[in-house]
Enzyme design. Structure first.
Site, short mmCIF file in Angstrom:
data_model
loop_
_atom_site.label_atom_id
_atom_site.label_comp_id
_atom_site.label_asym_id
_atom_site.label_seq_id
_atom_site.Cartn_x
_atom_site.Cartn_y
_atom_site.Cartn_z
N LYS A 113 1.05 -1.60 -0.16
CA LYS A 113 0.52 -0.13 -0.01
C LYS A 113 0.77 0.93 -0.05
CE LYS A 113 -4.68 -1.71 1.17
NZ LYS A 113 -5.81 -1.49 2.56
N LYS A 198 -5.62 -11.01 -6.81
CA LYS A 198 -6.86 -11.24 -6.35
C LYS A 198 -7.71 -10.04 -6.95
CE LYS A 198 -6.60 -8.48 -1.77
NZ LYS A 198 -7.01 -8.09 -1.09
N LYS A 201 -10.44 -3.96 -4.07
CA LYS A 201 -11.60 -3.48 -4.22
C LYS A 201 -10.59 -1.84 -4.67
CE LYS A 201 -12.55 -3.46 0.37
NZ LYS A 201 -12.41 -3.32 1.20
P1 ATP Z 1 -8.29 -4.16 -0.62
O1 ATP Z 1 -8.37 -5.02 -2.06
O2 ATP Z 1 -8.17 -2.80 -1.14
O3 ATP Z 1 -6.98 -4.21 0.35
P2 ATP Z 1 -9.56 -6.05 -0.01
O4 ATP Z 1 -10.20 -6.30 -1.13
O5 ATP Z 1 -8.38 -7.62 -0.24
O6 ATP Z 1 -9.79 -4.61 0.01
P3 ATP Z 1 -10.52 -6.27 2.40
O7 ATP Z 1 -11.25 -5.34 3.71
O8 ATP Z 1 -9.19 -6.15 2.94
O9 ATP Z 1 -10.68 -6.19 0.78
O10 ATP Z 1 -10.55 -7.33 3.34
C1 ATP Z 1 -12.47 -8.08 3.37
C2 ATP Z 1 -12.03 -9.68 3.46
O11 ATP Z 1 -12.70 -10.43 2.05
C3 ATP Z 1 -11.08 -10.53 3.93
O12 ATP Z 1 -10.89 -11.45 5.05
C4 ATP Z 1 -10.40 -10.95 2.66
O13 ATP Z 1 -9.18 -11.87 3.31
C5 ATP Z 1 -11.36 -11.46 1.90
N1 ATP Z 1 -10.65 -10.85 -0.25
C6 ATP Z 1 -10.70 -9.79 0.05
N2 ATP Z 1 -10.39 -9.80 -1.77
C7 ATP Z 1 -11.01 -11.69 -1.66
C8 ATP Z 1 -10.54 -11.67 -3.35
N3 ATP Z 1 -10.22 -11.66 -3.94
N4 ATP Z 1 -11.20 -13.11 -2.10
C9 ATP Z 1 -11.53 -13.89 -1.69
N5 ATP Z 1 -11.41 -13.57 -0.43
C10 ATP Z 1 -10.96 -11.74 -0.55
#
Ligand code: ATP
Ligand code: LTN
Length: 330
Positions: A113, A198, A201
């Site tokens: 980040k 992955k 968001k």
């Molecule tokens: P960012 O990508 O902006 O860091 P994020 O989409 O990973 O955000 P978080 O709030 O960090 O979202 O994660 C929320 C939950 O969703 C966590 O438990 C994370 O492991 C899960 N998660 C996020 N992205 C994925 C994905 N692509 N596949 C499976 N689980 C996910």
């Protein structure tokens, strides 16, 4: 009956997507009957990168609506907003004093980040560095046994365990040492525009993800545009990572094993498969979004306030124990 406790949270930043649902929230729904469950909307974590205040307010309620629409039952679990229980920040300060800077510097999420294009050098705040200490406070305040998250969060749970053990050693048994709880299913949903990363968001293109708030037309467009692999057969294998990811999404949303999907499309091509996948996604999303709309802001806020009331006594008790142990005058 003494049930084990789970705690988890999601940041109200960006658009929640199918990866968040399939990798995290869907599993929480399954766990809520078996465990004493606490689910948080972690707004204090969200502000570790710049947020627009109006957006943040809106997203905080939206995440809670997503929890509820997904089937998290406020009668069975506590759902609350992190900043409503100020003990999280207080415990974080105390834990900060036993955290070593190199332990934070080596966190992958911090490294990623702090070099990402959204966060300029000027705004890499101390909050981003201290993010895992706040996460440790979230978990340790409630004597959490298990933390259900995607595998990207393992490093943060490891540092939580380190801090809990360090505190216990220095000041006497205080914290339960939590374990990560990673479910294989939906563990890692990949980006539609790039199956090597992955679904996220904070991705730079909205064609990376299907947001849980996307309308039908957008969902169809995004699936149509999703990258595919060479060849034309619909097969589920590691050599075809883009297709494997799309089949995974199809499989998880429709409760159909990948092998069955392969069979269904034996003599068909990408166009048929993608068009059906879009149907599957739309038929999941429509009732989901309808449920989200059933909760107006006031109703959700009421549920969140009640959740905070329910967990606050636990947080207060733990924080008081910590304060006594470290020598604060109570
Ligand atoms: P960012 O990508 O902006 O860091 P994020 O989409 O990973 O955000 P978080 O709030 O960090 O979202 O994660 C929320 C939950 O969703 C966590 O438990 C994370 O492991 C899960 N998660 C996020 N992205 C994925 C994905 N692509 N596949 C499976 N689980 C996910
Ligand atoms: N960093 C987590 C969100 C989070 C969390 C927590 C998860 C904040 N505090 C406590 C589990 C337990 C993430 O998923 N990005």
């Amino acid at each position: 009956m003494n049930r084990q406790r789970i705690f988890s949270g999601i940041q109200p930043s960006g658009n929640l997507h199918l990866g968040n649902y399939l990798g995290a929230i869907k599993n929480w729904v399954k766990l809520q009957d078996e465990y004493d469950s606490i689910f948080c909307v972690v707004d204090l974590h969200a502000i570790t990168v710049p947020q627009n205040p109006e957006e943040l307010r809106k997203k905080t309620l939206e995440v809670a609506k997503i929890y509820l629409a997904a089937g998290i039952d406020p009668e069975k679990c506590s759902i609350f907003i992190q900043s409503h229980v100020s003990e999280h920040t207080e415990l974080m300060w105390i834990l900060n004093t036993i955290t070593k800077i190199p332990e934070l510097n080596k966190m992958t999420q911090f490294k990623d980040k702090s070099v990402s294009s959204d966060v300029s050098n000027i705004s890499i705040g101390a909050g981003l560095l201290n993010y895992p200490v706040l996460m440790a406070a979230d978990i340790l305040l409630y004597d959490t046994n298990l933390v259900p998250v995607g595998e990207d969060q393992l490093q943060h749970i490891e540092i939580t365990r380190t801090l809990a053990k360090r505190f216990n050693k220095r000041f006497g048994e205080t914290f339960v040492i939590p374990e990560p709880y990673i479910q294989k299913e939906g563990m890692r949903i990949m980006g539609l525009d790039d199956p090597t990363k992955k679904m996220s968001k904070s991705a730079s293109s909205e064609y990376n993800y299907i947001a849980l708030t996307d309308d039908e037309e957008t969902i169809r467009k995004k699936i149509k545009k999703a990258v595919t692999d060479s060849g034309s057969e619909i097969v589920y294998c590691d050599d075809k990572p883009a297709l494997k990811n799309l089949i995974n999404i199809y499989s998880l949303l429709s409760d159909t094993p990948p092998k069955e999907i392969e069979k269904k499309y034996e003599n068909k091509g990408y166009a048929d498969f993608k068009s059906d996948l879009a149907d599957v996604a739309v038929s999941f999303m429509k009732p989901f979004q309808k449920k989200m709309k059933e909760y107006d802001d006031e109703k959700v806020l009421e549920i969140l306030r009640q959740g905070a009331e329910r967990v606050r006594p636990l947080a207060k008790k733990k924080l008081e124990e910590v304060k006594k142990k470290i020598g604060f005058v109570i």
